[in-house]
Enzyme design. Sequence first.
Site, mmCIF file in Angstrom:
data_model
loop_
_atom_site.group_PDB
_atom_site.id
_atom_site.type_symbol
_atom_site.label_atom_id
_atom_site.label_comp_id
_atom_site.label_asym_id
_atom_site.label_seq_id
_atom_site.Cartn_x
_atom_site.Cartn_y
_atom_site.Cartn_z
ATOM 1 N N LYS A 85 1.436 -0.786 -0.571
ATOM 2 C CA LYS A 85 0.967 -0.839 0.822
ATOM 3 C C LYS A 85 2.171 -0.871 1.757
ATOM 4 C CE LYS A 85 -1.277 -4.610 2.485
ATOM 5 N NZ LYS A 85 -0.351 -5.109 3.503
ATOM 6 N N ASP A 106 2.836 -9.552 0.879
ATOM 7 C CA ASP A 106 4.067 -10.264 1.266
ATOM 8 C C ASP A 106 3.722 -11.508 2.091
ATOM 9 O OD1 ASP A 106 3.400 -8.993 3.622
ATOM 10 O OD2 ASP A 106 5.366 -8.066 3.943
ATOM 11 N N SER A 107 2.415 -11.755 2.284
ATOM 12 C CA SER A 107 1.978 -13.052 2.821
ATOM 13 C C SER A 107 2.447 -14.176 1.908
ATOM 14 C CB SER A 107 0.451 -13.082 2.947
ATOM 15 O OG SER A 107 -0.155 -12.685 1.730
ATOM 16 N N GLU A 149 3.316 -1.087 5.925
ATOM 17 C CA GLU A 149 2.854 -1.396 7.279
ATOM 18 C C GLU A 149 3.412 -0.403 8.285
ATOM 19 O OE1 GLU A 149 3.511 -5.457 8.425
ATOM 20 O OE2 GLU A 149 2.671 -6.239 6.559
ATOM 21 N N GLU A 207 -6.047 -4.676 10.323
ATOM 22 C CA GLU A 207 -5.904 -6.125 10.513
ATOM 23 C C GLU A 207 -6.009 -6.487 11.997
ATOM 24 O OE1 GLU A 207 -2.652 -8.030 8.494
ATOM 25 O OE2 GLU A 207 -3.014 -9.946 9.531
ATOM 26 N N ASP A 228 2.648 -5.050 -1.821
ATOM 27 C CA ASP A 228 3.247 -4.727 -0.519
ATOM 28 C C ASP A 228 4.681 -4.250 -0.655
ATOM 29 O OD1 ASP A 228 1.459 -5.023 1.577
ATOM 30 O OD2 ASP A 228 1.734 -7.195 1.694
#
Length: 265
Positions: A118, A50-51, A120, A186, A89
């Site tokens: 993924k 999602d960057s 978070e 990260e 993501d």
Amino acid sequence: MSASGFEPVTVPRLAALKREGRKIAAMTAYDASFARAMDEAGMDIVLVGDSLGHVVQGRRSTVPVTLEDMAYHTRCVARAISRPLLMADLPFLSFQGSADRALADAGVLMRAGAHMVKGEGAGPFAANAAYLAARGVPVCGHIGLTPQFVHSLGGYRVQGRGAHGARLLAEAKELADAGISLLVLEAVPAALAAEISAAVTVPTIGIGAGPSCDGQVLVMHDALGMGPRRPRFVRDFLAGQGGIVAALSAYVEAVRQGTFPAAQE
Ligand code: KIV
């Protein structure tokens, strides 16, 4: 060539790479052309991160990125790769929402072509990892600096310094027990990332987390020197190379040989 020769990279193969002490090379991609170049370069994992909120959409955070955005870019990448494992993501408030919300959103991304999703965060969300994993959705955890939490964290800063390190170690173990297949670390101190990587059998993929993780991941635009600024842990792999595939191959090779990240990265 991928770490598994010409065979597609699978979840069991990632676990085997960790057992064999072989490093895993991962990078983000958001479209078919760069994804194809990554396949050619031998990337093990392609992450539709999602960057894309930053590097494709020009936003200030990943919070506004939608499930539709993620599914669209996942489809674009899925059409272009054959060997790498494709990870996508879950967007803001998906993995952190109800189990059924996380499952429904994961289903959209898996149908778009992802092999793994993924999510978070940890703590209360570990139960969602178990819920998805039990239903055939491989899950990658993501702890340390979790960009979807930027408004709670107050910025993009190193996490896990001092006493907070013990909490991150506990989170990693909890996610591993919940059944995740991969774990992104990260922006955590290198020593802590090494401790976590040794403590869990799940492969760890670091970004700004030192050389002892089981693999590395970078945002593609950073690795090709295209970001607005270059974080300290990023190397410009395009510099001195003849083209994009050569630059991506140099990254894959540097990760495999353990020469990236170097001490100053
Ligand atoms: O969204 C992303 O690109 C990521 C990487 C930074 C790991 O989550």
